[in-house]
Scaffold this active site. Structure first.
Site, PDB file in Angstrom:
ATOM      1  N   TYR A 155      67.108  34.605  36.715  1.00  0.00           N
ATOM      2  CA  TYR A 155      65.895  35.622  35.969  1.00  0.00           C
ATOM      3  C   TYR A 155      65.671  36.783  36.815  1.00  0.00           C
ATOM      4  O   TYR A 155      65.282  36.725  38.064  1.00  0.00           O
ATOM      5  CB  TYR A 155      64.740  34.777  35.562  1.00  0.00           C
ATOM      6  CG  TYR A 155      65.034  33.585  34.534  1.00  0.00           C
ATOM      7  CD1 TYR A 155      65.547  33.944  33.358  1.00  0.00           C
ATOM      8  CD2 TYR A 155      64.596  32.495  34.737  1.00  0.00           C
ATOM      9  CE1 TYR A 155      65.652  32.909  32.637  1.00  0.00           C
ATOM     10  CE2 TYR A 155      64.798  31.420  34.030  1.00  0.00           C
ATOM     11  CZ  TYR A 155      65.339  31.778  32.686  1.00  0.00           C
ATOM     12  OH  TYR A 155      65.533  30.823  31.974  1.00  0.00           O
ATOM     13  N   LYS A 201      48.574   6.522  47.739  1.00  0.00           N
ATOM     14  CA  LYS A 201      48.066   7.103  46.377  1.00  0.00           C
ATOM     15  C   LYS A 201      49.354   8.124  45.927  1.00  0.00           C
ATOM     16  O   LYS A 201      50.322   8.613  46.865  1.00  0.00           O
ATOM     17  CB  LYS A 201      47.157   8.144  46.800  1.00  0.00           C
ATOM     18  CG  LYS A 201      47.251   9.241  48.109  1.00  0.00           C
ATOM     19  CD  LYS A 201      45.929   9.724  48.080  1.00  0.00           C
ATOM     20  CE  LYS A 201      46.159  10.899  49.355  1.00  0.00           C
ATOM     21  NZ  LYS A 201      44.971  11.398  50.128  1.00  0.00           N
TER      22      LYS A 201
HETATM   23  C1  LIG Z   1      45.037  10.990  51.499  1.00  0.00           C
HETATM   24  C2  LIG Z   1      43.892  10.336  52.221  1.00  0.00           C
HETATM   25  C3  LIG Z   1      44.332   9.997  53.573  1.00  0.00           C
HETATM   26  C4  LIG Z   1      45.741  10.124  54.204  1.00  0.00           C
HETATM   27  O1  LIG Z   1      45.752  11.495  54.734  1.00  0.00           O
HETATM   28  P1  LIG Z   1      47.221  11.986  55.760  1.00  0.00           P
HETATM   29  O2  LIG Z   1      46.649  13.113  56.217  1.00  0.00           O
HETATM   30  O3  LIG Z   1      48.398  12.011  54.752  1.00  0.00           O
HETATM   31  O4  LIG Z   1      47.169  10.722  56.664  1.00  0.00           O
HETATM   32  C5  LIG Z   1      43.626   9.501  54.383  1.00  0.00           C
HETATM   33  N1  LIG Z   1      42.249   9.200  53.748  1.00  0.00           N
HETATM   34  C6  LIG Z   1      41.773   9.884  52.510  1.00  0.00           C
HETATM   35  C7  LIG Z   1      40.263   9.465  52.233  1.00  0.00           C
HETATM   36  C8  LIG Z   1      42.732  10.368  51.738  1.00  0.00           C
HETATM   37  O5  LIG Z   1      42.390  11.119  50.689  1.00  0.00           O
END
Ligand SMILES: *Cc1c(COP(=O)(O)O)cnc(C)c1O
Length: 365
Positions: free
Chosen positions: A259, A35
């Site tokens: 800044y 993702k």
């Molecule tokens: C993002 C996500 C993962 C992966 O989690 P990690 O801690 O990065 O391994 C697994 N399951 C779901 C539902 C997620 O949203």
């Protein structure tokens, strides 16, 4: 030539990290979560490297992410688990994308879509986020069994997500998950793929492994734990972020930098300019603190991180135009880690890599 702003991505490290985690979780299969553009590493490239490392499935959040993988020719099983009212379930089913379903209205829409969807029921076992609450489960399971008998969909998976809120909370979630799974089975469902653990649970909570673990951050070589580094887990950080030094200038003591002049040169010194800023995902909260390795020595960002650039006071260290400033990478190579940037900014390593923006060129190794 290295790019002006470059995220160098070690795809071999993704494959090895997945292999390492696969070996650690015994007989459980590994889904790699790609993702959010593969946590900033590139979804398609990360997906291919993950499959080469032994992953059997890919996970994404929404259908658009899944379809982008399909459009790039990725034909592995994909699960997408978060959907809005406009989600196009028919297109997802046609593309062979499995659907995580979290509530009854969603289930009915999946059932009504064309094609026979493969559905993973998502329950809220205690994270208090997405997933069906315990109170809705009986109705959801009954509806799922009805739709399955009518041939409108198949329930092939059952899953939830851990809150990582401590041992007692983990135990409570495991207990509720197991109870809800038993409820699903007594309602006539027979999901073949049961899954609960992400990286943290996969590595430290063997009882949460079930048939499949969903590995995100660990595949990218980062640790989800405060008390263990990547190296402690046998993982290699995948992304190395660097920028070209585009200006080098000698300035007198008392020169204000960036800044609001939060930094003032304490002596005659050399200031160098790095063309990465908060528009590129460099956390502004790490102003004055984020570590930067230049020609073998690590400095802190001097003054504020701006939208496109920041300055580093390198003292009398020899630095020339065109040299590289490395913000983070594999600490085994002597550079800072993404986790150190997260600490400097008051966030987590997940956020540091995921926010690296589109102006930063990804180069694949
Ligand atoms: C993002 C996500 C993962 C992966 O989690 P990690 O801690 O990065 O391994 C697994 N399951 C779901 C539902 C997620 O949203």
């Amino acid at each position: 030539m290295t790019a002006l702003r470059e995220a160098s991505i070690d795809l071999g490290a993704i494959s090895r990290n997945v292999e390492t985690i696969g070996a650690a979780v015994g007989s459980a299969d590994v889904m790699v979560v790609v993702k959010a553009n593969g946590y900033g590493h590139g979804a398609v490239e990360s997906a291919r490297a993950a499959m080469a490392g032994g992953a059997t499935r890919l996970g994404v959040v929404d259908i658009a992410e899944a379809l982008a993988l399909r459009a790039a020719g990725v034909d592995a099983p994909i699960l997408a688990w978060l959907h809005g009212a406009a989600a196009d379930f028919g297109t997802a089913v046609e593309a062979g994308v499995d659907l995580g379903v979290s509530h009854l209205a969603q289930l009915d829409r999946v059932a009504a879509a064309s094609g026979v969807a493969r559905v993973h029921i998502k329950v809220d076992s205690g994270l208090g986020r997405n997933g069906a609450s315990e109170a809705e489960c009986a109705e959801l399971f009954a509806a799922a069994a009805r739709h399955e008998r009518a041939g409108r969909l198949r329930i092939t998976g059952f899953f939830s997500h851990l809150a990582n809120a401590g041992d007692a909370a983990d135990a409570a979630q495991l207990e509720r998950f197991t109870r809800l799974l038993a409820g699903a089975r007594s309602a006539g469902l027979d999901p073949e793929t049961v899954h609960l653990a992400a990286t943290a649970g996969a590595l430290r909570l063997p009882a949460a492994r079930f048939d499949l673990v969903r590995i995100g951050v660990g595949a990218y070589g980062l640790s989800p734990f405060d008390d263990a580094s990547s190296a402690d887990l046998g993982l290699t950080p995948v992304m190395r972020l660097s920028g070209e030094i585009v200006s080098v200038k000698r300035v007198p003591a008392g020169t204000g930098v960036s800044y609001a002049h939060d930094y003032v040169a304490p002596r005659d010194t050399t200031l160098v300019l790095v063309p990465l800023g908060y528009a590129d995902g460099i956390p502004r909260h790490a102003s004055g603190a984020g570590p930067v390795s230049i020609n073998g020595r690590t400095f802190a960002v001097s003054g504020r991180v701006a939208m496109d650039q920041f300055v580093v006071d390198v003292g009398d260290h020899p630095v020339a135009l065109g040299d590289r400033a490395v913000l983070f990478g594999d600490p085994a190579t002597g550079v800072p880690s993404a986790t150190q940037w997260a600490d400097a900014a008051g966030t987590i390593n997940y956020e540091v890599v995921t926010r690296i923006g589109n102006r930063v060129e990804r180069r694949y190794r």
